[in-house]
Design a protein around this motif. Structure first.
Motif, PDB file in Angstrom:
ATOM      1  N   TYR A  64       1.424   2.565  -1.184  1.00 17.21           N
ATOM      2  CA  TYR A  64       1.580   4.021  -1.980  1.00 17.21           C
ATOM      3  C   TYR A  64       0.845   4.911  -1.576  1.00 17.21           C
ATOM      4  CZ  TYR A  64       3.206  -0.154  -4.768  1.00 17.21           C
ATOM      5  OH  TYR A  64       4.009  -1.514  -5.185  1.00 17.21           O
TER       6      TYR A  64
ATOM      7  N   PHE B 247       3.785  -2.755  -8.902  1.00 17.07           N
ATOM      8  CA  PHE B 247       2.599  -2.778  -8.348  1.00 17.07           C
ATOM      9  C   PHE B 247       2.794  -4.234  -7.329  1.00 17.07           C
ATOM     10  CE2 PHE B 247      -0.657  -2.380  -6.244  1.00 17.07           C
ATOM     11  CZ  PHE B 247      -0.596  -0.777  -5.706  1.00 17.07           C
ATOM     12  N   LEU B 248       3.195  -3.836  -5.917  1.00 12.45           N
ATOM     13  CA  LEU B 248       2.591  -5.213  -5.220  1.00 12.45           C
ATOM     14  C   LEU B 248       2.114  -4.945  -4.066  1.00 12.45           C
ATOM     15  CD1 LEU B 248       7.203  -5.633  -4.370  1.00 12.45           C
ATOM     16  CD2 LEU B 248       5.816  -6.922  -6.174  1.00 12.45           C
ATOM     17  N   SER B 249       0.845  -6.004  -4.343  1.00  9.74           N
ATOM     18  CA  SER B 249       0.229  -6.032  -3.305  1.00  9.74           C
ATOM     19  C   SER B 249      -0.348  -5.804  -1.597  1.00  9.74           C
ATOM     20  CB  SER B 249      -0.582  -7.377  -3.466  1.00  9.74           C
ATOM     21  OG  SER B 249      -0.019  -8.312  -2.987  1.00  9.74           O
ATOM     22  N   LYS B 250       1.331  -6.123  -0.797  1.00 12.80           N
ATOM     23  CA  LYS B 250       1.337  -5.646   0.267  1.00 12.80           C
ATOM     24  C   LYS B 250       2.073  -3.961   0.531  1.00 12.80           C
ATOM     25  CE  LYS B 250       0.502 -10.225   1.505  1.00 12.80           C
ATOM     26  NZ  LYS B 250      -0.837  -9.996   2.430  1.00 12.80           N
ATOM     27  N   ASN B 251       2.768  -3.733  -0.864  1.00 12.40           N
ATOM     28  CA  ASN B 251       2.981  -2.592  -0.776  1.00 12.40           C
ATOM     29  C   ASN B 251       1.549  -1.388  -0.349  1.00 12.40           C
ATOM     30  OD1 ASN B 251       5.887  -3.834  -0.770  1.00 12.40           O
ATOM     31  ND2 ASN B 251       5.931  -2.500  -2.632  1.00 12.40           N
TER      32      ASN B 251
END
Length: 85
Positions: A11, A5-9
């Protein structure tokens, strides 16, 4: 892609005008424009020397642009000629 889970993506649902876009040529892309309350609005990063325009030739802002090929524009106000799409 795994479970990272990337913080800037983002979802969340991007809130396209119509995810079932169809048609021929450029008309087929109209449904991929985002709605006013899309999480993709102003969520992109500013890239220097980006050409200054989106897919349709609309001017990009000097701040964070939208994520995607289209910069959101309120096409139903101010008599915009885009409202015919």
């Amino acid at each position: 892609w795994g479970s990272a889970f990337l913080s800037k993506n983002i979802y969340l649902n991007p809130l396209f005008l119509s995810s079932n876009a169809s048609g021929n040529g450029f008309a087929a892309t109209n449904g991929l424009m985002i709605q006013q309350n899309s999480p993709c609005r102003n969520a992109g990063i500013l890239i220097s020397n980006n050409g200054g325009k989106d897919f349709w030739g609309s001017k990009l802002p000097l701040s964070n642009p939208d994520i995607g090929a289209f910069q959101y524009a309120d096409i139903y106000s101010a008599g915009s000629s885009l409202s015919k799409f």
